[in-house]
Design a protein around this motif. Structure first.
Motif, short mmCIF file in Angstrom:
data_model
loop_
_atom_site.label_atom_id
_atom_site.label_comp_id
_atom_site.label_asym_id
_atom_site.label_seq_id
_atom_site.Cartn_x
_atom_site.Cartn_y
_atom_site.Cartn_z
N VAL A 1 0.81 -1.22 0.00
CA VAL A 1 0.00 0.00 0.00
C VAL A 1 0.84 1.27 0.00
N LYS A 2 2.14 1.14 0.18
CA LYS A 2 3.02 2.31 0.15
C LYS A 2 3.30 2.79 -1.26
N LEU A 3 3.07 1.92 -2.24
CA LEU A 3 3.28 2.32 -3.63
C LEU A 3 2.10 3.16 -4.11
N PRO A 4 2.32 4.32 -4.69
CA PRO A 4 1.21 5.14 -5.19
C PRO A 4 0.45 4.46 -6.33
N ASN A 5 1.15 3.72 -7.16
CA ASN A 5 0.55 2.98 -8.29
C ASN A 5 1.31 1.67 -8.46
N GLY A 6 0.80 0.80 -9.33
CA GLY A 6 1.51 -0.43 -9.64
C GLY A 6 1.52 -1.46 -8.54
N GLN A 7 0.57 -1.38 -7.62
CA GLN A 7 0.54 -2.33 -6.51
C GLN A 7 0.28 -3.76 -7.01
N ASP A 8 -0.51 -3.89 -8.06
CA ASP A 8 -0.79 -5.22 -8.60
C ASP A 8 0.46 -5.81 -9.25
N ARG B 1 -3.76 11.21 -12.77
CA ARG B 1 -2.70 12.20 -12.61
C ARG B 1 -2.41 12.30 -11.10
N PRO B 2 -1.26 12.81 -10.69
CA PRO B 2 -0.19 13.26 -11.58
C PRO B 2 0.65 12.09 -12.06
N TYR B 3 1.23 12.24 -13.25
CA TYR B 3 2.01 11.17 -13.83
C TYR B 3 3.29 10.90 -13.04
N HIS B 4 3.79 11.92 -12.32
CA HIS B 4 5.05 11.71 -11.61
C HIS B 4 4.93 10.61 -10.56
N LYS B 5 3.72 10.41 -10.03
CA LYS B 5 3.52 9.33 -9.06
C LYS B 5 3.60 7.97 -9.73
N ARG B 6 3.08 7.89 -10.95
CA ARG B 6 3.17 6.63 -11.69
C ARG B 6 4.61 6.31 -12.05
N ILE B 7 5.35 7.34 -12.48
CA ILE B 7 6.76 7.13 -12.79
C ILE B 7 7.52 6.70 -11.54
N LYS B 8 7.24 7.34 -10.42
CA LYS B 8 7.90 7.00 -9.16
C LYS B 8 7.67 5.54 -8.81
N SER B 9 6.42 5.07 -8.92
CA SER B 9 6.11 3.68 -8.60
C SER B 9 6.84 2.72 -9.52
N GLU B 10 6.85 3.04 -10.81
CA GLU B 10 7.51 2.16 -11.77
C GLU B 10 9.02 2.11 -11.52
N LEU B 11 9.60 3.24 -11.13
CA LEU B 11 11.03 3.25 -10.84
C LEU B 11 11.34 2.46 -9.57
N ILE B 12 10.47 2.55 -8.57
CA ILE B 12 10.66 1.76 -7.35
C ILE B 12 10.63 0.27 -7.67
N ILE B 13 9.63 -0.13 -8.47
CA ILE B 13 9.50 -1.54 -8.85
C ILE B 13 10.70 -1.98 -9.70
N TRP B 14 11.11 -1.12 -10.62
CA TRP B 14 12.28 -1.40 -11.47
C TRP B 14 13.51 -1.70 -10.62
N TRP B 15 13.73 -0.88 -9.60
CA TRP B 15 14.92 -1.05 -8.76
C TRP B 15 14.74 -2.20 -7.77
#
Length: 262
Positions: free
Chosen positions: A182-189, A222-236
């Protein structure tokens, strides 16, 4: 007890008064009934709760139980986690309030569960219904059929090949990985699928068993920056799943995604 009776259907909803009646009907219409339907209302401010109560009061008494739960608004991942906490099934079939299943969805899934005891996550194909009324087939899981271990993790790391409303997860694995982050803004699935890939094989059912329905909220998140942040967290977070240029290629895909420049 049959395999089918061990499936708990998990549905989060938020301001879903336009679609919740259809959601309730689509689960009631299943040829093979689930053990229960757990609906977690995530702080709706419209008539969602009243519609659920009216529907439950009017339905047949011999149907499986519908268990509505209400809480403060906390997002779909937290809502699903809360709903799972109140579930009793050994399998969890997720569905979002905007989406719907064909009547034989749980029957087909149950048969695959029964015939493949080594698989702990199932996903099926579905229709993607656009706002303009058009539709296309999404072949969820086509890339990860019966993969396990490092091969599955690498495949999912390269590309998310699953859809929440088309996925059924063995409850013990869901609990093992502590559910949705639940700490991820997006991409939790997506994060959940990657976590699960460490412990279970994934199976694909190559048949359309439901529809994912696009809505204005989903395409204007929106905002898209939250989606990018989540994807970068998952990427790393899951970079250990990558091999060779996987890590670099995934980073490039995140940063040059056409959605960010619309």
């Amino acid at each position: 007890m049959s395999i089918s009776s061990s499936i708990s259907v998990i549905c989060p909803c938020f301001n879903a008064e336009k679609s919740i009646w259809r959601l309730l009907q689509t689960v009631d219409a299943q040829i093979v009934q689930p053990l229960e339907l757990i609906i977690y209302d995530d702080g709706s401010t419209d008539g969602t709760i009243q519609i659920i109560e009216e529907y439950v009061a009017a339905r047949k008494k011999d149907f499986f139980p519908i268990k509505p739960i209400s809480g403060a608004h906390s997002g779909p991942g937290a809502a699903r986690n809360f709903a799972v906490e109140h579930s009793k099934g050994t399998w969890l079939a997720f569905i979002d309030a905007d989406d719907y299943w064909l009547p034989h969805k749980l029957k087909i899934v149950s048969e695959f569960i029964q015939n493949h005891s080594d698989i702990g996550v199932w996903v099926h194909w579905e229709n993607f219904e656009f706002l303009n009324g058009s539709a296309r087939i999404i072949k969820n899981g086509n890339k990860i059929r019966y993969l396990g271990g490092a091969k599955l993790s690498r495949s999912l790391y390269q590309l998310n090949d699953l859809s929440t409303s088309a996925t059924c997860v063995k409850a013990e694995y869901f609990q093992k990985v502590a559910g949705f982050d639940v700490k991820l803004p997006n991409g939790q699935d997506y994060d959940l699928w990657l976590k699960l890939s460490r412990y279970s094989k994934f199976g694909c059912i190559p048949e359309i068993l439901g529809s994912y329905v696009q809505n204005s909220a989903s395409i204007s998140a929106r905002p898209y920056h939250k989606r990018i942040k989540s994807e970068l967290i998952i990427w790393w977070r899951y970079r250990c799943f990558g091999v060779g240029f996987d890590i670099l290629v995934k980073l490039v895909r995140i940063l040059v995604n056409k959605a960010w420049i619309r």
